[in-house]
Design an enzyme around this catalytic site. Structure first.
Site, PDB file in Angstrom:
ATOM      1  N   ASP A 181       0.823  -1.205   0.000  1.00 36.58           N
ATOM      2  CA  ASP A 181       0.000   0.000   0.000  1.00 36.58           C
ATOM      3  C   ASP A 181       0.860   1.259   0.000  1.00 36.58           C
ATOM      4  O   ASP A 181       0.504   2.272  -0.612  1.00 36.58           O
ATOM      5  CB  ASP A 181      -0.916   0.008   1.224  1.00 36.58           C
TER       6      ASP A 181
ATOM      7  N   THR B 123      -9.410   2.882   6.666  1.00 35.56           N
ATOM      8  CA  THR B 123      -8.922   1.576   7.115  1.00 35.56           C
ATOM      9  C   THR B 123      -7.436   1.626   7.463  1.00 35.56           C
ATOM     10  O   THR B 123      -6.801   0.587   7.605  1.00 35.56           O
ATOM     11  CB  THR B 123      -9.156   0.498   6.029  1.00 35.56           C
TER      12      THR B 123
ATOM     13  N   SER C  85      -7.182   2.501  13.387  1.00 27.58           N
ATOM     14  CA  SER C  85      -6.453   2.164  14.613  1.00 27.58           C
ATOM     15  C   SER C  85      -6.844   3.067  15.767  1.00 27.58           C
ATOM     16  O   SER C  85      -6.751   2.669  16.932  1.00 27.58           O
ATOM     17  CB  SER C  85      -4.940   2.272  14.356  1.00 27.58           C
TER      18      SER C  85
END
Length: 336
Positions: free
Chosen positions: A82, A203, A208
């Site tokens: 990513d 996400t 988190s």
């Protein structure tokens, strides 16, 4: 402003120039790039291949420099995780981004629809135009000094794909941050910091910190607190037309570090502010559903080409969404 939508393209993007963006050139990455370059050169000999100006530039690729005078790019191919896609996004800070075809090198991630083994089918689909593109929203920032005047910074033109985060950094003190939405004061946040994220970034760091999961096709801005000194400070979701201003309170005991997609870029002192808005330039990502078999060739159940939602698959496979203890145990038991 362009909404984040799925777009089925059938007439071909006919790329004449391709930019290769890759993570650190380990042997698997080197082998994959060599294979890709050979395939493109042999099957599409008129296409020019470009690469960033790095010591590890592959043979057969031309040097490409980002910026307003950059050579136009028709297709970006990434190899890595990513973070590689975030880096590719950062190369196009001031304008439109070409379609991005992302290959995983074994890394799991929300932005990695294709495994490197699928490269022939994926590349042929992209060149033929049998692709489904998801325009993922990005954010842009502007900065104000303590008098409310515009501040020039080196990160002014950044287009952010995941999030903008204000945080206390190495300071032992909490930040005090005034939050404004479209110029209206929303709240004073006493916390470790605040995250303003896109649906794609929901996400990442925001998740988190307890933020909501937002489908990437939505046009929205997510505000998530980091360890707030309050039990009632909950994440909020705003329309993409909103502007979110985070101003370091004059009463704050510390400056705040500002990071964009994980890169520390600026320090805001008490009285200074950052305003975050939706960018006019989303990043068009080619979905895995682009290379599924044509409808008439498919057998059995399941979504047809262009209809399968990569995101639904990913929140189940990557996040194990709503997986109970029993279902996890069964999965382990049934695993070969």
């Amino acid at each position: 402003m362009r909404r984040c939508v799925h777009l089925r393209v059938n007439n071909g993007i006919s790329p004449k120039s391709v930019l290769i963006v890759n993570k650190l050139r380990t042997k698997p990455v080197v082998d994959a790039i060599d294979t890709l370059l050979k395939y493109i050169h042999e099957k599409y000999p008129d296409v020019e291949i470009f690469h960033e100006d790095r010591p590890d530039i592959p043979n057969g690729a031309k040097v490409w420099h980002p910026g307003p005078n950059a050579v136009p790019i028709d297709l970006v191919i990434t190899l890595g995780g990513d973070g590689t896609i975030l880096h590719a996004s950062s190369l196009f800070k001031t304008g439109a981004v070409p379609p991005v075809l992302s290959f995983s090198m074994g890394t799991l991630g929300f932005l990695l629809p294709f495994h490197i083994d699928d490269y022939p089918k994926a590349i042929d689909s992209a060149f033929a135009g049998r692709i489904t593109v998801l325009h993922r929203m990005r954010l842009s920032c502007s900065f104000q000094d303590s008098g409310g005047e515009h501040m020039d910074t080196q990160c002014e033109d950044w287009q952010v794909m995941n999030e903008v985060a204000l945080h206390r950094g190495s300071s032992p003190h909490l930040n005090t941050i005034d939050v404004f939405v479209d110029g209206q004061h929303l709240t004073e946040a006493v916390s470790d910091g605040l995250i303003v994220s896109t649906p794609t970034g929901s996400t990442a760091y925001s998740l988190s910190a307890g933020g909501p999961i937002v489908h990437p096709s939505l046009s929205a801005i997510v505000l998530t607190p980091i360890c707030p000194r309050s039990l009632s400070f909950r994440p909020l979701v705003f329309p993409s037309s909103s502007s979110i201003t985070l101003r370091i309170s004059e009463r704050s005991r510390a400056s705040a570090g500002l990071s964009m997609d994980g890169q520390v870029s600026h320090i805001l002192s008490p009285g200074e502010a950052v305003t975050v808005r939706a960018s006019s330039y989303p990043i068009p990502c080619i979905n895995r559903s682009s290379i599924t078999e044509p409808e008439e060739m498919r057998e059995g159940e399941g979504a047809g080409p262009g209809k399968e939602d990569d995101w639904v698959r990913d929140i189940n496979n990557l996040l194990q969404y709503n997986a109970t203890f029993r279902s996890k145990a069964l999965t382990r038991h049934l695993r070969p």
